[in-house]
Motif scaffolding. Structure first.
Motif, PDB file in Angstrom:
ATOM      1  N   UNK A   1      49.096  33.429  41.441  1.00 58.17           N
ATOM      2  CA  UNK A   1      49.183  32.431  42.507  1.00 58.17           C
ATOM      3  C   UNK A   1      48.259  31.238  42.264  1.00 58.17           C
ATOM      4  N   UNK A   2      47.605  31.234  41.096  1.00 63.81           N
ATOM      5  CA  UNK A   2      46.688  30.153  40.775  1.00 63.81           C
ATOM      6  C   UNK A   2      45.317  30.290  41.395  1.00 63.81           C
ATOM      7  N   UNK A   3      45.049  31.435  42.016  1.00 58.00           N
ATOM      8  CA  UNK A   3      43.730  31.662  42.595  1.00 58.00           C
ATOM      9  C   UNK A   3      42.741  31.993  41.481  1.00 58.00           C
ATOM     10  N   UNK A   4      41.486  31.579  41.652  1.00 59.21           N
ATOM     11  CA  UNK A   4      40.499  31.733  40.599  1.00 59.21           C
ATOM     12  C   UNK A   4      39.250  32.439  41.107  1.00 59.21           C
ATOM     13  N   UNK A   5      38.480  32.933  40.147  1.00 58.81           N
ATOM     14  CA  UNK A   5      37.159  33.482  40.432  1.00 58.81           C
ATOM     15  C   UNK A   5      36.325  33.340  39.171  1.00 58.81           C
ATOM     16  N   UNK A   6      35.014  33.282  39.352  1.00 59.88           N
ATOM     17  CA  UNK A   6      34.137  33.243  38.178  1.00 59.88           C
ATOM     18  C   UNK A   6      32.807  33.888  38.507  1.00 59.88           C
TER      19      UNK A   6
END
Length: 225
Positions: free
Chosen positions: A90-95
């Motif tokens: 869904x194009x969600x990100x995390x880092x």
């Protein structure tokens, strides 16, 4: 020691990672992608297992990227030495950047992308990558490479870069692009870019070969495969 960008194409659903490092063969350890699921870059003092573990959590447990990242880091030791970026379908990100990440480190999320690095010339290296990706035209690979060139123009790593890789998955279970320079004395990103320019007009042909050998074009070289 490493900087990278993880990105998704909203039009095609493809995932891609472009990455470079002062270490040898960064493409062998750090980029992990799964068609229809997501992409993970695991870097700094790399634990390759984090890539498939996070992808499994995105796919099987249906976790959001931040939750998948937290769970994977919690299940493994030495998380303070890791730097990891994630994007999902869904194009969600995390880092995440652990407190023991090397030198100057930074991470920035953007639209359909997240960039991160360590041992940087300065934090502006990563801040240059996201708008370069967002504003670039062309295929996903072109946009990822635009971000890598922007990083180098902004100062790159604190030391020399020796390896680089570009990896992309689409609808198939195998990568449609998997290009690497495992060691170069100079400009591995430029070398990967030149490999991409040579591979780009043939990329779809190799997919055709795999799916329908009767329609496969031949390039007329001995042992062509």
């Amino acid at each position: 020691m490493t900087f990278s960008i993880v990105g998704r194409c909203a039009q095609t659903g493809q995932f891609g990672i472009a990455i470079s490092s002062s270490s040898i063969a960064v493409g062998a350890r750090c980029p992990w992608l799964r068609a229809g699921v997501g992409a993970v870059a695991t870097q700094n003092v790399t634990l390759p297992a984090l890539g498939p573990q996070i992808l499994d959590l995105l796919e099987s447990a249906q976790l959001e990227p931040a939750a998948a990242l937290d769970r994977a880091l919690g299940a493994n030791a030495w998380s303070e030495y890791r730097q990891v970026t994630v994007i999902d379908a869904r194009g969600r990100t995390a880092f995440f950047s652990g407190k023991e990440a090397l030198g100057t480190y930074h991470a920035v999320a953007g639209t359909q992308c997240v960039a991160a690095g360590n041992m940087l010339a300065d934090k502006g290296v990563i801040e240059a990558m996201v708008p370069a990706f967002e504003n670039a035209e062309g295929l996903l690979a072109d946009r990822l490479l635009a971000a890598m060139h922007a990083a180098m123009d902004a100062g790159g790593e604190a030391g020399p870069v020796h390896s680089a890789a570009l990896k992309i998955v689409g609808d198939l279970s195998w990568p449609i692009v998997d290009l690497r320079v495992d060691w170069a004395d100079a400009d591995p990103i430029g070398q990967v870019d030149r490999l991409w320019q040579a591979y780009k007009p043939q990329m779809q042909d190799y997919v055709t070969r795999a799916l329908d050998p009767t329609a496969a074009p031949s390039y007329g070289v001995p042992g062509d495969e």
